[in-house]
Design a protein around this motif. Structure first.
Motif, PDB file in Angstrom:
ATOM      1  N   PHE A  65       0.842  -1.205   0.000  1.00 52.33           N
ATOM      2  CA  PHE A  65       0.000   0.000   0.000  1.00 52.33           C
ATOM      3  C   PHE A  65       0.878   1.258   0.000  1.00 52.33           C
ATOM      4  N   ASP A  66       1.947   1.236   0.811  1.00 50.78           N
ATOM      5  CA  ASP A  66       2.852   2.389   0.845  1.00 50.78           C
ATOM      6  C   ASP A  66       3.533   2.606  -0.503  1.00 50.78           C
ATOM      7  N   GLU A  67       3.841   1.518  -1.213  1.00 54.84           N
ATOM      8  CA  GLU A  67       4.455   1.652  -2.536  1.00 54.84           C
ATOM      9  C   GLU A  67       3.488   2.296  -3.525  1.00 54.84           C
ATOM     10  N   VAL A  68       2.235   1.880  -3.471  1.00 56.01           N
ATOM     11  CA  VAL A  68       1.232   2.409  -4.402  1.00 56.01           C
ATOM     12  C   VAL A  68       0.798   3.819  -4.002  1.00 56.01           C
ATOM     13  N   TYR A  69       0.643   4.033  -2.700  1.00 57.57           N
ATOM     14  CA  TYR A  69       0.184   5.321  -2.185  1.00 57.57           C
ATOM     15  C   TYR A  69       1.216   5.881  -1.207  1.00 57.57           C
ATOM     16  N   PRO A  70       2.286   6.490  -1.701  1.00 56.76           N
ATOM     17  CA  PRO A  70       3.297   7.047  -0.795  1.00 56.76           C
ATOM     18  C   PRO A  70       2.696   8.130   0.101  1.00 56.76           C
ATOM     19  N   TRP A  71       3.220   8.229   1.310  1.00 55.76           N
ATOM     20  CA  TRP A  71       2.654   9.156   2.293  1.00 55.76           C
ATOM     21  C   TRP A  71       2.698  10.604   1.809  1.00 55.76           C
ATOM     22  N   SER A  72       3.777  10.988   1.176  1.00 55.51           N
ATOM     23  CA  SER A  72       3.818  12.364   0.667  1.00 55.51           C
ATOM     24  C   SER A  72       4.046  12.345  -0.842  1.00 55.51           C
ATOM     25  N   HIS A  73       3.353  13.231  -1.501  1.00 53.56           N
ATOM     26  CA  HIS A  73       3.460  13.370  -2.951  1.00 53.56           C
ATOM     27  C   HIS A  73       3.375  14.855  -3.259  1.00 53.56           C
ATOM     28  N   GLU A  74       4.280  15.331  -4.088  1.00 57.98           N
ATOM     29  CA  GLU A  74       4.370  16.781  -4.328  1.00 57.98           C
ATOM     30  C   GLU A  74       3.100  17.379  -4.934  1.00 57.98           C
ATOM     31  N   LEU A  75       2.236  16.562  -5.527  1.00 55.04           N
ATOM     32  CA  LEU A  75       1.010  17.086  -6.127  1.00 55.04           C
ATOM     33  C   LEU A  75      -0.218  17.009  -5.211  1.00 55.04           C
ATOM     34  N   ASP A  76      -0.092  16.366  -4.070  1.00 51.37           N
ATOM     35  CA  ASP A  76      -1.226  16.282  -3.138  1.00 51.37           C
ATOM     36  C   ASP A  76      -1.573  17.675  -2.622  1.00 51.37           C
ATOM     37  N   ARG A  77      -2.879  17.949  -2.545  1.00 56.00           N
ATOM     38  CA  ARG A  77      -3.331  19.271  -2.120  1.00 56.00           C
ATOM     39  C   ARG A  77      -4.080  19.248  -0.786  1.00 56.00           C
ATOM     40  N   HIS A  78      -4.464  18.084  -0.307  1.00 54.96           N
ATOM     41  CA  HIS A  78      -5.236  17.985   0.934  1.00 54.96           C
ATOM     42  C   HIS A  78      -4.422  18.562   2.095  1.00 54.96           C
ATOM     43  N   ALA A  79      -4.988  19.539   2.783  1.00 56.30           N
ATOM     44  CA  ALA A  79      -4.263  20.295   3.808  1.00 56.30           C
ATOM     45  C   ALA A  79      -3.796  19.441   4.985  1.00 56.30           C
ATOM     46  N   GLU A  80      -4.515  18.373   5.298  1.00 58.93           N
ATOM     47  CA  GLU A  80      -4.117  17.549   6.445  1.00 58.93           C
ATOM     48  C   GLU A  80      -2.905  16.681   6.144  1.00 58.93           C
ATOM     49  N   GLY A  81      -2.563  16.538   4.864  1.00 61.44           N
ATOM     50  CA  GLY A  81      -1.382  15.763   4.508  1.00 61.44           C
ATOM     51  C   GLY A  81      -1.550  14.262   4.597  1.00 61.44           C
ATOM     52  N   ASN A  82      -2.791  13.785   4.606  1.00 59.11           N
ATOM     53  CA  ASN A  82      -3.026  12.347   4.745  1.00 59.11           C
ATOM     54  C   ASN A  82      -3.779  11.765   3.542  1.00 59.11           C
ATOM     55  N   THR A  83      -3.508  12.305   2.379  1.00 56.86           N
ATOM     56  CA  THR A  83      -4.168  11.804   1.168  1.00 56.86           C
ATOM     57  C   THR A  83      -3.929  10.317   0.988  1.00 56.86           C
ATOM     58  N   ALA A  84      -2.717   9.834   1.280  1.00 59.59           N
ATOM     59  CA  ALA A  84      -2.416   8.408   1.145  1.00 59.59           C
ATOM     60  C   ALA A  84      -3.355   7.568   2.009  1.00 59.59           C
ATOM     61  N   ALA A  85      -3.667   8.040   3.210  1.00 60.87           N
ATOM     62  CA  ALA A  85      -4.575   7.306   4.095  1.00 60.87           C
ATOM     63  C   ALA A  85      -5.974   7.231   3.493  1.00 60.87           C
ATOM     64  N   HIS A  86      -6.426   8.304   2.880  1.00 60.24           N
ATOM     65  CA  HIS A  86      -7.732   8.296   2.229  1.00 60.24           C
ATOM     66  C   HIS A  86      -7.740   7.329   1.049  1.00 60.24           C
ATOM     67  N   MET A  87      -6.669   7.297   0.289  1.00 62.93           N
ATOM     68  CA  MET A  87      -6.571   6.392  -0.860  1.00 62.93           C
ATOM     69  C   MET A  87      -6.579   4.924  -0.407  1.00 62.93           C
ATOM     70  N   LYS A  88      -5.816   4.624   0.624  1.00 70.79           N
ATOM     71  CA  LYS A  88      -5.759   3.250   1.137  1.00 70.79           C
ATOM     72  C   LYS A  88      -7.125   2.817   1.662  1.00 70.79           C
ATOM     73  N   ALA A  89      -7.788   3.704   2.404  1.00 71.30           N
ATOM     74  CA  ALA A  89      -9.102   3.371   2.957  1.00 71.30           C
ATOM     75  C   ALA A  89     -10.116   3.131   1.846  1.00 71.30           C
ATOM     76  N   SER A  90     -10.064   3.935   0.797  1.00 73.88           N
ATOM     77  CA  SER A  90     -10.986   3.728  -0.321  1.00 73.88           C
ATOM     78  C   SER A  90     -10.697   2.413  -1.036  1.00 73.88           C
ATOM     79  N   THR A  91      -9.444   2.052  -1.137  1.00 72.27           N
ATOM     80  CA  THR A  91      -9.063   0.797  -1.782  1.00 72.27           C
ATOM     81  C   THR A  91      -9.545  -0.409  -0.979  1.00 72.27           C
ATOM     82  N   VAL A  92      -9.356  -0.374   0.327  1.00 73.38           N
ATOM     83  CA  VAL A  92      -9.766  -1.478   1.198  1.00 73.38           C
ATOM     84  C   VAL A  92     -11.281  -1.539   1.318  1.00 73.38           C
TER      85      VAL A  92
END
Length: 131
Positions: A65-92
């Motif tokens: 999951f971390d490989e597919v959805y890295p914790w930080s990505h220069e294009l992420d805009r979500h202010a909380e900085g947890n876009t990867a967590a949202h992506m993982k939760a949607s996938t699961v």
């Protein structure tokens, strides 16, 4: 019949097996036939069914999951900085249905129900509804 469960996660990404808690609820309510819905009301956590015999499966899944959805990505805009967590939760996904037969959760030999934390550590809840 609805029951709320609370658990505390200890790391950012974690899979906690909750099979026994769900089975205990089924047993307490004397359910012989039906289905259990296990539901997570959080946008950065989820529920899945997967292998519970080899703990390496959980670690491999979290790593992938971390490989597919890295914790930080220069294009992420979500202010909380947890876009990867949202992506993982949607996938699961946020819920799983499990058939109840003869008073037992109808799971495969190596299957378990997991609460998946992707933005911890936190105190979390999940619900089980018996149908």
């Amino acid at each position: 019949m609805l029951k709320k469960f609370t658990l505390t996660t200890t790391s950012r990404d974690q899979m906690i097996e909750v099979t026994e808690q769900v089975q205990q609820f089924v047993t307490e309510e004397a359910i012989i036939e039906g289905a259990a819905v296990v539901y997570c009301p959080h946008t950065t956590a989820g529920v899945t069914i997967n292998e519970n015999a080899d703990p390496d499966v959980k670690q491999d899944m979290l790593r992938r999951f971390d490989e597919v959805y890295p914790w930080s990505h220069e294009l992420d805009r979500h202010a909380e900085g947890n876009t990867a967590a949202h992506m993982k939760a949607s996938t699961v996904g946020s819920s799983q249905h499990v058939i109840i037969a003869a008073g037992r959760l109808l799971l495969g030999t190596w299957q378990g129900i997991y609460f998946c934390e992707f933005d911890g550590p936190r105190t979390r809840t999940f619900y089980v509804e018996i149908l």
